[in-house]
Enzyme design. Structure first.
Site, short mmCIF file in Angstrom:
data_model
loop_
_atom_site.label_atom_id
_atom_site.label_comp_id
_atom_site.label_asym_id
_atom_site.label_seq_id
_atom_site.Cartn_x
_atom_site.Cartn_y
_atom_site.Cartn_z
CB THR A 1 42.91 30.36 -46.01
OG1 THR A 1 44.05 31.07 -45.49
CG2 THR A 1 43.04 30.26 -47.53
CB THR A 58 60.62 30.22 -47.41
OG1 THR A 58 61.18 29.78 -46.18
CG2 THR A 58 60.35 29.00 -48.28
CG ASP A 59 64.90 30.56 -44.21
OD1 ASP A 59 63.82 29.94 -44.25
OD2 ASP A 59 65.34 31.09 -43.17
CD GLU A 60 60.77 26.38 -43.65
OE1 GLU A 60 60.26 25.33 -44.04
OE2 GLU A 60 60.40 26.98 -42.64
CE1 TYR A 90 55.49 27.53 -46.93
CE2 TYR A 90 57.60 27.10 -45.87
CZ TYR A 90 56.70 27.99 -46.44
OH TYR A 90 57.02 29.33 -46.51
CE LYS A 111 56.87 30.17 -50.55
NZ LYS A 111 55.88 31.22 -50.92
P1 NAD Z 1 50.00 33.66 -43.87
O1 NAD Z 1 49.71 32.21 -43.75
O2 NAD Z 1 49.91 34.53 -42.67
O3 NAD Z 1 49.07 34.32 -44.99
C1 NAD Z 1 48.84 33.71 -46.22
C2 NAD Z 1 47.73 34.50 -46.90
O4 NAD Z 1 47.50 33.92 -48.20
C3 NAD Z 1 46.39 34.45 -46.12
O5 NAD Z 1 45.85 35.73 -46.05
C4 NAD Z 1 45.53 33.54 -46.99
O6 NAD Z 1 44.15 33.82 -46.90
C5 NAD Z 1 46.07 33.82 -48.38
N1 NAD Z 1 45.82 32.73 -49.33
C6 NAD Z 1 46.04 31.41 -49.15
N2 NAD Z 1 45.66 30.73 -50.25
C7 NAD Z 1 45.22 31.65 -51.16
C8 NAD Z 1 44.71 31.57 -52.47
N3 NAD Z 1 44.58 30.38 -53.10
N4 NAD Z 1 44.36 32.71 -53.10
C9 NAD Z 1 44.48 33.90 -52.48
N5 NAD Z 1 44.93 34.03 -51.23
C10 NAD Z 1 45.31 32.93 -50.56
O7 NAD Z 1 51.46 33.74 -44.52
P2 NAD Z 1 52.71 34.65 -44.17
O8 NAD Z 1 53.40 34.08 -43.00
O9 NAD Z 1 52.30 36.05 -44.20
O10 NAD Z 1 53.63 34.33 -45.45
C11 NAD Z 1 53.47 35.09 -46.65
C12 NAD Z 1 54.45 34.57 -47.69
O11 NAD Z 1 55.78 34.68 -47.19
C13 NAD Z 1 54.28 33.11 -48.05
O12 NAD Z 1 54.50 32.95 -49.43
C14 NAD Z 1 55.35 32.38 -47.25
O13 NAD Z 1 55.74 31.19 -47.88
C15 NAD Z 1 56.44 33.42 -47.26
N6 NAD Z 1 57.36 33.39 -46.12
C16 NAD Z 1 56.87 33.45 -44.84
C17 NAD Z 1 57.78 33.51 -43.78
C18 NAD Z 1 57.31 33.61 -42.35
O14 NAD Z 1 58.13 33.55 -41.43
N7 NAD Z 1 56.02 33.80 -42.09
C19 NAD Z 1 59.16 33.51 -44.03
C20 NAD Z 1 59.60 33.41 -45.35
C21 NAD Z 1 58.69 33.38 -46.38
O1 DAU Z 2 62.11 30.08 -42.37
C1 DAU Z 2 61.01 30.68 -42.99
C2 DAU Z 2 59.78 29.89 -42.65
O2 DAU Z 2 59.52 30.14 -41.28
C3 DAU Z 2 58.57 30.25 -43.49
O3 DAU Z 2 58.82 29.93 -44.83
C4 DAU Z 2 57.34 29.48 -42.99
O4 DAU Z 2 56.19 29.88 -43.70
C5 DAU Z 2 57.14 29.79 -41.53
O5 DAU Z 2 56.08 29.03 -41.02
C6 DAU Z 2 58.41 29.49 -40.74
O6 DAU Z 2 58.66 28.04 -40.67
P1 DAU Z 2 59.16 27.34 -39.31
O7 DAU Z 2 58.78 25.94 -39.36
O8 DAU Z 2 60.57 27.68 -39.04
O9 DAU Z 2 58.25 28.21 -38.27
P2 DAU Z 2 57.39 27.75 -36.99
O10 DAU Z 2 56.97 29.01 -36.32
O11 DAU Z 2 56.36 26.76 -37.34
O12 DAU Z 2 58.49 27.05 -36.08
C7 DAU Z 2 59.66 27.72 -35.66
C8 DAU Z 2 60.52 26.71 -34.91
O13 DAU Z 2 59.87 26.39 -33.66
C9 DAU Z 2 60.72 25.41 -35.63
O14 DAU Z 2 62.02 24.91 -35.34
C10 DAU Z 2 59.68 24.49 -35.01
C11 DAU Z 2 59.58 25.00 -33.59
N1 DAU Z 2 58.26 24.88 -32.95
C12 DAU Z 2 57.17 25.36 -33.61
C13 DAU Z 2 55.91 25.32 -33.04
C14 DAU Z 2 54.70 25.82 -33.78
C15 DAU Z 2 58.14 24.38 -31.65
O15 DAU Z 2 59.15 23.97 -31.03
N2 DAU Z 2 56.90 24.33 -31.08
C16 DAU Z 2 55.78 24.77 -31.72
O16 DAU Z 2 54.67 24.68 -31.14
#
Ligand code: NAD
Ligand code: DAU
Length: 355
Positions: free
Chosen positions: A44, A133-135, A158, A162
């Site tokens: 994606t 996720t913690d969310e 979201y 999850k």
């Molecule tokens: P990301 O958005 O960077 O990557 C998601 C990946 O999933 C992409 O490579 C995308 O192509 C693939 N994907 C999406 N839909 C798909 C499908 N139907 N089939 C196969 N592949 C598909 O995500 P991330 O930030 O690396 O997060 C990875 C996991 O960790 C997620 O499950 C997210 O909920 C969880 N998570 C993320 C964070 C964070 O801070 N980024 C924190 C806690 C948990």
């Molecule tokens: O806590 C784990 C989660 O962290 C993951 O499960 C999610 O996939 C990941 O996207 C992330 O969620 P958040 O909403 O916390 O992350 P984000 O980077 O979008 O935002 C972090 C904080 O910053 C949040 O309080 C919103 C704020 N924010 C975000 C953006 C993109 C801003 O103030 N300005 C911005 O432009």
């Protein structure tokens, strides 16, 4: 030190995304790893094969382009590779996007997970680890922590998707006696993160001298974890995690968004020899995210006491590594920016008054 994983065949879903690609590189960089990784990713807007460039030639690594919802594809992967462990990262992950268009979050995160669980049901020797996720626990006030058994109170499409995936996974564990573990991670940051998320967006906007959009007053609190620490935690769960158990992964580095932005500006200016005042002027307060969770904070005693994991990277160290990576990989940034969603992220703020 690898033990059970040493010769294992893993199916990593979403391995071309941020956390999945960091995990794959972490495992392939370990010379003890003699097993095989099959990376199933739909590519994606958030999936990017550049994140694994240089690893394509590694005989321990195979990429499959496809959707986790495609059961036939999963069966054909099983026939060819005989998967032993699934590490399920694939998801739609951006909270703001889930507020704009929730449907794809339900399809990918709930039905996609259910499709993998059905696949495990048909192949019950496979161990399944779900990255959550913690969310899912909802929002905290200034005090308090979430434990592994805290009630679920998701507050965005979201996090609701999850949470549903978590419930399905545990329902399959109970009903079909499948080996399933779940981890709840706090906010990760580090290299190869798509710039819709706070830290890479702010770094790239500093590089381009664009407005730095802060939601509301910037007092929301997040607990930031360097992504390599997450990969280490995950290895310890895959090695020693107990069937049916849930683990919280965080680094206990809580900071408000505004303080985090000031830290980013300070480190960016130190690294690039610039004047912070110029970037502080770019800070732009924009309308708050609807239903914005105030604070997340995970209690991580279980990971430390039962699996011996503790995050080691300090926020300053991790931020410096991350800023340097983006500055040194502007070609990666250019290619990512060609993906349309990045434009949408920045266009939201073009009409916002900078004062
Ligand atoms: P990301 O958005 O960077 O990557 C998601 C990946 O999933 C992409 O490579 C995308 O192509 C693939 N994907 C999406 N839909 C798909 C499908 N139907 N089939 C196969 N592949 C598909 O995500 P991330 O930030 O690396 O997060 C990875 C996991 O960790 C997620 O499950 C997210 O909920 C969880 N998570 C993320 C964070 C964070 O801070 N980024 C924190 C806690 C948990
Ligand atoms: O806590 C784990 C989660 O962290 C993951 O499960 C999610 O996939 C990941 O996207 C992330 O969620 P958040 O909403 O916390 O992350 P984000 O980077 O979008 O935002 C972090 C904080 O910053 C949040 O309080 C919103 C704020 N924010 C975000 C953006 C993109 C801003 O103030 N300005 C911005 O432009």
């Amino acid at each position: 030190m690898l033990n059970k994983l040493k010769n294992a065949t893993l199916l990593v879903t979403g391995g071309a995304g941020f956390m999945g690609s960091n995990f794959i590189r972490h495992l392939l960089d370990n010379e003890q790893f003699k097993g095989k990784i099959i990376n199933l990713d739909l590519l994606t807007y958030a999936g990017n094969l550049d994140n694994l460039s240089g690893y394509d030639e590694d005989s321990r690594y195979h990429f499959v382009h496809g959707d986790i919802q495609n059961g036939e594809l999963l069966s054909s992967i099983q026939e060819e590779h005989n998967i032993e462990i699934i590490v399920h990262f694939a998801a739609q992950t951006h909270v703001d996007k889930s507020i704009q268009s929730p449907r794809t979050f339900l399809e990918t995160n709930i039905l996609g997970t259910q499709s993998l669980l059905e696949f495990v049901r048909a192949n019950p020797q496979i161990k399944f680890h779900l990255i959550s996720t913690d969310e899912v626990y909802g929002s905290l006030p200034k005090e308090g922590q979430f434990f592994e058994d805290s009630p679920y109170r998701p507050r965005s499409p979201y996090s609701a998707s999850k949470a549903s995936a978590d419930h399905l996974a545990m329902a399959y564990h109970e009903t079909y006696d499948l080996f399933i573990t779940i981890s709840h991670a706090s906010n990760n940051y580090g290299l190869c993160q798509y710039p819709e998320k706070f830290i890479p967006l702010m770094i790239l906007n500093c590089i381009e001298e664009k407005p730095l959009p802060v939601y509301g007053k910037g007092d929301n609190v997040r607990d930031w974890m360097y992504v390599q620490d997450h990969s280490v935690a995950l290895i310890s769960i895959l090695e020693k995690g107990v069937n049916g158990e849930v683990y919280n992964i965080a680094s206990n580095e809580e900071i408000s968004n505004l303080d985090m932005l000031h830290l980013l500006i300070e480190r960016f200016c130190e690294i690039t020899s610039n004047d912070p005042a110029k970037y502080i002027k770019l800070i732009t307060f924009v309308p708050d995210r609807p239903g914005h969770d105030f604070r997340y904070s995970l209690n991580t005693d279980k990971m430390q006491k039962q699996l011996g994991f503790k995050a080691t990277r300090s926020l300053k160290e991790g931020i410096d590594l991350t800023i340097n990576w983006y500055l040194n990989n502007l070609d990666w940034v250019e290619r990512v920016k060609n993906k349309t969603y990045y434009d949408w992220v920045n266009q939201q703020y073009t009409t916002v008054d900078m004062d």
